[in-house]
Design a protein around this motif. Structure first.
Motif, PDB file in Angstrom:
ATOM      1  N   ARG A 116       0.801  -1.174  -0.019  1.00 15.97           N
ATOM      2  CA  ARG A 116       0.038  -0.040  -0.029  1.00 15.97           C
ATOM      3  C   ARG A 116       0.755   1.335   0.065  1.00 15.97           C
ATOM      4  O   ARG A 116       0.628   2.152  -0.818  1.00 15.97           O
ATOM      5  N   ALA A 117       1.978   1.090   0.824  1.00 14.86           N
ATOM      6  CA  ALA A 117       2.887   2.414   0.829  1.00 14.86           C
ATOM      7  C   ALA A 117       3.605   2.505  -0.425  1.00 14.86           C
ATOM      8  O   ALA A 117       3.916   3.776  -0.890  1.00 14.86           O
ATOM      9  N   GLU A 118       4.010   1.660  -1.285  1.00 15.65           N
ATOM     10  CA  GLU A 118       4.525   1.672  -2.378  1.00 15.65           C
ATOM     11  C   GLU A 118       3.445   2.158  -3.658  1.00 15.65           C
ATOM     12  O   GLU A 118       4.000   2.916  -4.559  1.00 15.65           O
ATOM     13  N   ILE A 119       2.527   1.494  -3.587  1.00 15.88           N
ATOM     14  CA  ILE A 119       1.582   1.669  -4.638  1.00 15.88           C
ATOM     15  C   ILE A 119       0.748   2.954  -4.939  1.00 15.88           C
ATOM     16  O   ILE A 119       0.557   3.676  -5.725  1.00 15.88           O
ATOM     17  N   ALA A 120       0.192   3.312  -3.595  1.00 14.34           N
ATOM     18  CA  ALA A 120      -0.598   4.650  -3.460  1.00 14.34           C
ATOM     19  C   ALA A 120      -0.093   5.852  -4.168  1.00 14.34           C
ATOM     20  O   ALA A 120      -0.530   6.275  -4.846  1.00 14.34           O
ATOM     21  N   PRO A 121       1.399   6.228  -3.844  1.00 12.19           N
ATOM     22  CA  PRO A 121       1.848   7.273  -4.374  1.00 12.19           C
ATOM     23  C   PRO A 121       2.059   7.225  -5.904  1.00 12.19           C
ATOM     24  O   PRO A 121       1.842   8.281  -6.668  1.00 12.19           O
ATOM     25  N   ARG A 122       2.448   6.155  -6.200  1.00  6.52           N
ATOM     26  CA  ARG A 122       2.560   5.821  -7.717  1.00  6.52           C
ATOM     27  C   ARG A 122       1.403   5.786  -8.205  1.00  6.52           C
ATOM     28  O   ARG A 122       1.229   6.455  -9.569  1.00  6.52           O
ATOM     29  N   LEU A 123       0.226   5.347  -7.679  1.00  6.01           N
ATOM     30  CA  LEU A 123      -0.894   5.373  -8.178  1.00  6.01           C
ATOM     31  C   LEU A 123      -1.410   6.860  -8.430  1.00  6.01           C
ATOM     32  O   LEU A 123      -2.046   7.109  -9.545  1.00  6.01           O
ATOM     33  N   ASP A 124      -1.607   7.453  -7.549  1.00  2.00           N
ATOM     34  CA  ASP A 124      -1.519   8.886  -7.307  1.00  2.00           C
ATOM     35  C   ASP A 124      -1.052   9.806  -8.612  1.00  2.00           C
ATOM     36  O   ASP A 124      -1.646  10.462  -9.356  1.00  2.00           O
ATOM     37  N   GLU A 125      -0.064   9.417  -8.531  1.00  2.00           N
ATOM     38  CA  GLU A 125       1.126  10.364  -9.840  1.00  2.00           C
ATOM     39  C   GLU A 125       0.387   9.887 -11.440  1.00  2.00           C
ATOM     40  O   GLU A 125       0.340  10.839 -12.023  1.00  2.00           O
ATOM     41  N   ALA A 126       0.015   8.580 -11.258  1.00  2.72           N
ATOM     42  CA  ALA A 126      -0.259   8.069 -12.663  1.00  2.72           C
ATOM     43  C   ALA A 126      -1.742   8.577 -13.162  1.00  2.72           C
ATOM     44  O   ALA A 126      -2.024   8.893 -14.267  1.00  2.72           O
ATOM     45  N   VAL A 127      -2.536   8.412 -12.057  1.00  4.69           N
ATOM     46  CA  VAL A 127      -4.025   9.020 -12.474  1.00  4.69           C
ATOM     47  C   VAL A 127      -3.758  10.477 -12.568  1.00  4.69           C
ATOM     48  O   VAL A 127      -4.951  11.064 -13.442  1.00  4.69           O
ATOM     49  N   ALA A 128      -2.869  11.289 -11.957  1.00  6.69           N
ATOM     50  CA  ALA A 128      -3.165  12.578 -12.050  1.00  6.69           C
ATOM     51  C   ALA A 128      -2.639  13.082 -13.456  1.00  6.69           C
ATOM     52  O   ALA A 128      -3.240  14.008 -14.149  1.00  6.69           O
ATOM     53  N   ALA A 129      -1.524  12.111 -14.157  1.00  8.11           N
ATOM     54  CA  ALA A 129      -0.940  12.501 -15.124  1.00  8.11           C
ATOM     55  C   ALA A 129      -2.132  12.045 -16.572  1.00  8.11           C
ATOM     56  O   ALA A 129      -2.197  12.734 -17.381  1.00  8.11           O
ATOM     57  N   LEU A 130      -3.184  11.279 -15.991  1.00  5.49           N
ATOM     58  CA  LEU A 130      -4.271  10.787 -16.941  1.00  5.49           C
ATOM     59  C   LEU A 130      -5.313  11.748 -16.936  1.00  5.49           C
ATOM     60  O   LEU A 130      -6.175  11.655 -17.529  1.00  5.49           O
ATOM     61  N   GLY A 131      -5.271  12.879 -15.952  1.00  7.81           N
ATOM     62  CA  GLY A 131      -6.393  13.609 -15.541  1.00  7.81           C
ATOM     63  C   GLY A 131      -7.548  12.837 -15.263  1.00  7.81           C
ATOM     64  O   GLY A 131      -8.845  13.031 -15.457  1.00  7.81           O
ATOM     65  N   LYS A 132      -7.422  11.849 -14.214  1.00  7.63           N
ATOM     66  CA  LYS A 132      -8.361  10.982 -13.743  1.00  7.63           C
ATOM     67  C   LYS A 132      -8.534  10.793 -12.350  1.00  7.63           C
ATOM     68  O   LYS A 132      -7.457  11.270 -11.676  1.00  7.63           O
ATOM     69  N   ALA A 133      -9.340  10.200 -11.597  1.00  6.82           N
ATOM     70  CA  ALA A 133      -9.149   9.710 -10.282  1.00  6.82           C
ATOM     71  C   ALA A 133      -9.722   8.524 -10.155  1.00  6.82           C
ATOM     72  O   ALA A 133     -10.602   7.722 -10.692  1.00  6.82           O
ATOM     73  N   TYR A 134      -9.262   7.574  -9.066  1.00  2.91           N
ATOM     74  CA  TYR A 134      -9.878   6.362  -8.561  1.00  2.91           C
ATOM     75  C   TYR A 134     -10.839   6.457  -7.421  1.00  2.91           C
ATOM     76  O   TYR A 134     -10.541   7.665  -6.506  1.00  2.91           O
ATOM     77  N   THR A 135     -11.593   5.646  -7.161  1.00  6.17           N
ATOM     78  CA  THR A 135     -12.477   5.752  -5.803  1.00  6.17           C
ATOM     79  C   THR A 135     -12.028   5.163  -4.409  1.00  6.17           C
ATOM     80  O   THR A 135     -11.934   5.488  -3.538  1.00  6.17           O
ATOM     81  N   LYS A 136     -11.247   3.987  -4.727  1.00  5.27           N
ATOM     82  CA  LYS A 136     -10.698   3.004  -3.635  1.00  5.27           C
ATOM     83  C   LYS A 136      -9.389   2.396  -4.142  1.00  5.27           C
ATOM     84  O   LYS A 136      -9.259   1.902  -5.254  1.00  5.27           O
ATOM     85  N   LEU A 137      -8.338   2.162  -2.971  1.00  3.53           N
ATOM     86  CA  LEU A 137      -7.451   1.301  -3.309  1.00  3.53           C
ATOM     87  C   LEU A 137      -7.462   0.004  -2.365  1.00  3.53           C
ATOM     88  O   LEU A 137      -7.431   0.346  -1.229  1.00  3.53           O
ATOM     89  N   THR A 138      -7.381  -1.134  -2.965  1.00  4.10           N
ATOM     90  CA  THR A 138      -7.339  -2.394  -2.173  1.00  4.10           C
ATOM     91  C   THR A 138      -6.137  -3.100  -2.410  1.00  4.10           C
ATOM     92  O   THR A 138      -6.020  -3.297  -3.658  1.00  4.10           O
ATOM     93  N   ILE A 139      -5.457  -3.829  -1.508  1.00  4.82           N
ATOM     94  CA  ILE A 139      -4.233  -4.698  -1.613  1.00  4.82           C
ATOM     95  C   ILE A 139      -4.808  -6.110  -1.483  1.00  4.82           C
ATOM     96  O   ILE A 139      -5.013  -6.305  -0.295  1.00  4.82           O
ATOM     97  N   ARG A 140      -4.681  -6.992  -2.379  1.00  6.62           N
ATOM     98  CA  ARG A 140      -5.002  -8.434  -2.163  1.00  6.62           C
ATOM     99  C   ARG A 140      -3.835  -9.421  -2.569  1.00  6.62           C
ATOM    100  O   ARG A 140      -2.699  -8.991  -3.022  1.00  6.62           O
TER     101      ARG A 140
END
Length: 218
Positions: A116-140
């Protein structure tokens, strides 16, 4: 020589499915009303494929093997330091301090927190670059998927990605982030991924060749 396998039943399964897993070996998923004999028939029919997959998993595990007393982490290694009385795993530098007895569950919980600590900031950066947003992050720990993106914007990632190289983790994050724009795998989707992650094919190939071996050493 017979191939050992386990059987699982699924009310959602519509047909017999055979899979080869680095942890579980060969397992067969049966529809709820299927006969156990159907599992044996499927394994016999798919025997050449199963044997190839088992050999591929063994070869991948050999390629990815780390020295005893170490664990893989995004292309590097963490040295294990067992400590009596410790209940939780904790990282200090390149050392992972773990319980002296039955460390496995604590280690897996630590990897989930680290994912979660590794993925969350990378995902935030990716979706910001795409101009999008996600609703929830789950680690499974999905058996057959490394990540997913729902139509509602919920994102899910497999913590075992941390057992592979960093560029593979980044590829999967971008792969799913791009689905916020294009849900299918059309030419438009791959062009979008190529634009934002030009070298995605190399980590994609690596994951296909080695993904089955991304498991904690037994």
């Amino acid at each position: 020589m017979e191939i050992a396998y386990t059987i699982r039943r699924s009310s959602r399964a519509r047909r017999v499915r055979v899979a080869v897993d680095a942890n579980d070996g060969v397992h067969v998923t049966l529809p709820a009303r299927a006969r156990e004999r159907d599992a044996a028939l499927a394994v016999a029919e798919l025997r050449p494929w199963i044997e190839r997959r088992l050999a591929e998993v063994r070869a991948a595990r050999e390629r990815l093997a780390v020295p005893a007393g170490h664990l893989p982490y995004l292309g590097s290694q963490l040295a294990l330091a067992p400590e009596a009385g410790r209940l939780r795993a904790h990282r200090r530098g390149d050392v992972l301090h773990v319980p002296a007895v039955d460390a496995g569950p604590a280690v897996e919980r630590w990897y989930r927190r680290a994912a979660r600590a590794e993925i969350a900031p990378r995902l935030d950066e990716a979706v910001a670059a795409l101009g999008k947003a996600y609703t929830k992050l789950t680690i499974r720990e999905q058996r057959t998927r490394w990540g997913s993106c729902s139509t509602t914007g919920a994102m899910s990632f497999n913590w075992r990605l941390l057992l592979g190289p960093e560029e593979v983790l980044d590829y999967v994050i971008w792969h799913e982030a791009c689905h916020l724009t294009v849900m299918d795998h059309s030419r438009r989707y791959w062009a979008l991924l190529e634009r934002h992650r030009p070298g995605y094919r190399e980590p994609q190939r690596w994951l296909r060749a080695n993904g089955a071996a991304l498991v904690l050493p037994g």
